[in-house]
Write a protein that holds these residues in place. Structure first.
Motif, mmCIF file in Angstrom:
data_model
loop_
_atom_site.group_PDB
_atom_site.id
_atom_site.type_symbol
_atom_site.label_atom_id
_atom_site.label_comp_id
_atom_site.label_asym_id
_atom_site.label_seq_id
_atom_site.Cartn_x
_atom_site.Cartn_y
_atom_site.Cartn_z
ATOM 1 N N ALA A 181 -8.524 14.109 6.243
ATOM 2 C CA ALA A 181 -7.823 12.858 6.529
ATOM 3 C C ALA A 181 -7.369 12.239 5.213
ATOM 4 N N LEU A 182 -6.328 11.418 5.272
ATOM 5 C CA LEU A 182 -5.909 10.645 4.109
ATOM 6 C C LEU A 182 -7.091 9.784 3.659
ATOM 7 N N ASN A 183 -7.449 9.851 2.379
ATOM 8 C CA ASN A 183 -8.609 9.100 1.902
ATOM 9 C C ASN A 183 -8.206 7.952 0.987
ATOM 10 N N GLU A 184 -9.215 7.192 0.554
ATOM 11 C CA GLU A 184 -8.950 5.989 -0.234
ATOM 12 C C GLU A 184 -8.272 6.300 -1.563
ATOM 13 N N LEU A 185 -8.705 7.369 -2.229
ATOM 14 C CA LEU A 185 -8.103 7.717 -3.516
ATOM 15 C C LEU A 185 -6.638 8.107 -3.354
ATOM 16 N N GLU A 186 -6.346 8.893 -2.315
ATOM 17 C CA GLU A 186 -4.960 9.301 -2.068
ATOM 18 C C GLU A 186 -4.095 8.094 -1.729
ATOM 19 N N TYR A 187 -4.636 7.195 -0.922
ATOM 20 C CA TYR A 187 -3.861 6.020 -0.533
ATOM 21 C C TYR A 187 -3.621 5.105 -1.728
ATOM 22 N N ALA A 215 -8.945 3.772 8.871
ATOM 23 C CA ALA A 215 -9.468 3.903 10.235
ATOM 24 C C ALA A 215 -8.548 4.783 11.083
ATOM 25 N N GLU A 216 -7.251 4.593 10.953
ATOM 26 C CA GLU A 216 -6.294 5.410 11.699
ATOM 27 C C GLU A 216 -6.372 6.869 11.263
ATOM 28 N N ALA A 217 -6.467 7.084 9.951
ATOM 29 C CA ALA A 217 -6.511 8.446 9.427
ATOM 30 C C ALA A 217 -7.737 9.192 9.940
ATOM 31 N N LYS A 218 -8.875 8.540 9.951
ATOM 32 C CA LYS A 218 -10.107 9.188 10.425
ATOM 33 C C LYS A 218 -10.033 9.478 11.916
ATOM 34 N N THR A 219 -9.459 8.558 12.673
ATOM 35 C CA THR A 219 -9.316 8.785 14.120
ATOM 36 C C THR A 219 -8.416 9.976 14.389
ATOM 37 N N LEU A 220 -7.294 10.036 13.683
ATOM 38 C CA LEU A 220 -6.369 11.152 13.880
ATOM 39 C C LEU A 220 -7.008 12.466 13.464
ATOM 40 N N HIS A 221 -7.743 12.463 12.369
ATOM 41 C CA HIS A 221 -8.371 13.710 11.914
ATOM 42 C C HIS A 221 -9.439 14.185 12.888
ATOM 43 N N ARG A 222 -10.152 13.264 13.514
ATOM 44 C CA ARG A 222 -11.128 13.663 14.534
ATOM 45 C C ARG A 222 -10.430 14.391 15.678
ATOM 46 N N PHE A 223 -9.267 13.887 16.057
ATOM 47 C CA PHE A 223 -8.509 14.550 17.116
ATOM 48 C C PHE A 223 -8.075 15.942 16.663
ATOM 49 N N VAL A 224 -7.553 16.052 15.453
ATOM 50 C CA VAL A 224 -7.080 17.345 14.948
ATOM 51 C C VAL A 224 -8.243 18.337 14.869
#
Length: 369
Positions: A181-187, A215-224
């Motif tokens: 997922a997109l993380n804090e450092l990348e963002y 929060a959105e990134a983690k939710t999407l990654h859980r789905f993936v």
């Protein structure tokens, strides 16, 4: 002269100096604004393009929520459609509306369901050929791609292109990939570099809150992660191992294309891959007794019947190669078991459809690449 008088004189000098610096800064800011507004590039383009349309009202950012439960099932599809229809002009494009090809490309590049959208407010209309070199300096953070679209003077969103004139811009960074997922450092890197890009093109970035984006990134990654499914069907030789020189010819006759890494790909007829085959040996091996056909389920559209086609191919090769279809434990796979797996594949497709990420769609291809 008393200390009080000295203090008052010193304060007056500092105040006058501050006023002078502030006036110079305002003068510089005004001069730069005028230069941008009346530069020959802007003036010529806008005279040719005509008057730009009225700005499109800003819209609230959409936040994905897949409503994941046990087994990774998606939420209600009707609710997902209501929340995630892409905004491409003054109105929201619905399923029954006719969308221009350029707009379709734009909404596939910067997608509110799988991207973090960052509006870039422009001081003046800009030419695509002027800003493209700057935008190309920021195309990835980590392994997450960044895309840009612009609101053209025609009133439609489109990918930034040479010859285009744009009154608004949007950047989109993909929230998740197959691996992370997109993380804090990348963002944080994105925000810093995007502000630099925005300054160079005369824009102001409207940065979303990091907590919401994470929060959105983690939710999407859980789905993936919950839908990263690959199905294998194995062929085991009933006798001696197959000679690679003979096997390669047989696989090519079956319709496989040879890849540089030693794998074979079954084309889908439209430039894509339906499923792949591995010989399970190194490139220099002379023989093999075990083949694996592999279907990457989320990237193959249901209409192509990837699993059915893979099983049909395996059955055809059974007679040609004198082989048996087996599972990963080398136990024979009967028709009943293959039928059960096919039913699970159909359920999988329904889950992805319910999450508004249909298997084989552009969204799925981006997320599962």
């Amino acid at each position: 002269m008393t200390d009080l008088q000295m203090s008052l004189i010193g304060g007056a000098v500092v105040f006058v100096g501050a006023v002078f610096v502030y006036n110079k800064w305002q003068e510089h800011k005004a001069r730069k604004s005028v230069e941008r507004a009346f530069s020959s590039e802007h003036d010529d383009v806008l005279m040719r393009a005509g008057e730009a349309p009225a700005p499109v009202p800003a819209t609230a950012r959409q936040e994905p929520s897949f409503e994941l439960g046990s087994g990774g099932r998606g939420g209600d599809s009707g609710d997902a459609e209501q929340r995630y229809e892409p905004v491409v002009s003054d109105t929201v494009i619905g399923a029954d509306d006719v969308v221009a090809p350029a707009t379709e490309q734009a909404t596939s590049l910067v997608d509110p369901l799988i991207d973090c959208l960052i509006p870039l407010a422009l001081e003046n209309a800009v030419r695509g050929d002027k800003i493209l070199p700057v935008l190309h300096t920021l195309r990835h953070v980590g392994n997450k791609p960044i895309h840009y679209i612009g609101l053209a003077v025609s009133g439609e969103w489109e990918p930034i292109a040479h010859g285009g004139v744009y009154t608004k811009l949007q950047a989109g960074v993909q929230l998740a990939s197959r691996t992370t997922a997109l993380n804090e450092l990348e963002y944080s890197e994105l925000v810093t570099r995007l502000r630099t890009v925005a300054d160079e093109i005369g824009a102001e970035a409207e940065i979303p809150d990091m907590i919401d984006v994470m929060a959105e990134a983690k939710t999407l990654h859980r789905f993936v992660a919950g839908h990263d499914a690959q199905l294998g069907v194995n062929l085991m030789s009933n006798g001696a191992p197959w000679a690679m020189s003979t096997l390669i010819g047989a696989l090519e006759k079956q319709g496989f294309d040879v890849r540089p890494d030693g794998r074979f790909a079954m084309p889908d007829g439209d430039g894509g891959v339906l499923f792949t085959l591995s010989t399970n040996v190194t490139l220099g091996a002379d023989t093999t007794s075990h083949l694996t056909l592999l279907l990457d389920v989320p990237v193959v559209a249901p209409a192509r019947d990837g699993f059915g086609s893979m099983v049909a191919c395996a059955r055809s090769m059974v007679a040609r190669l004198d082989a048996t279809i087996v599972d990963d434990s080398n136990q024979p796979l009967m028709d009943e078991a293959l039928g059960e797996i096919n039913g699970q594949v159909l359920e999988f497709y329904q889950e992805m459809e319910a999450a508004d990420i249909p298997a084989g769609s552009i969204r799925a291809l981006r997320l599962f690449s």
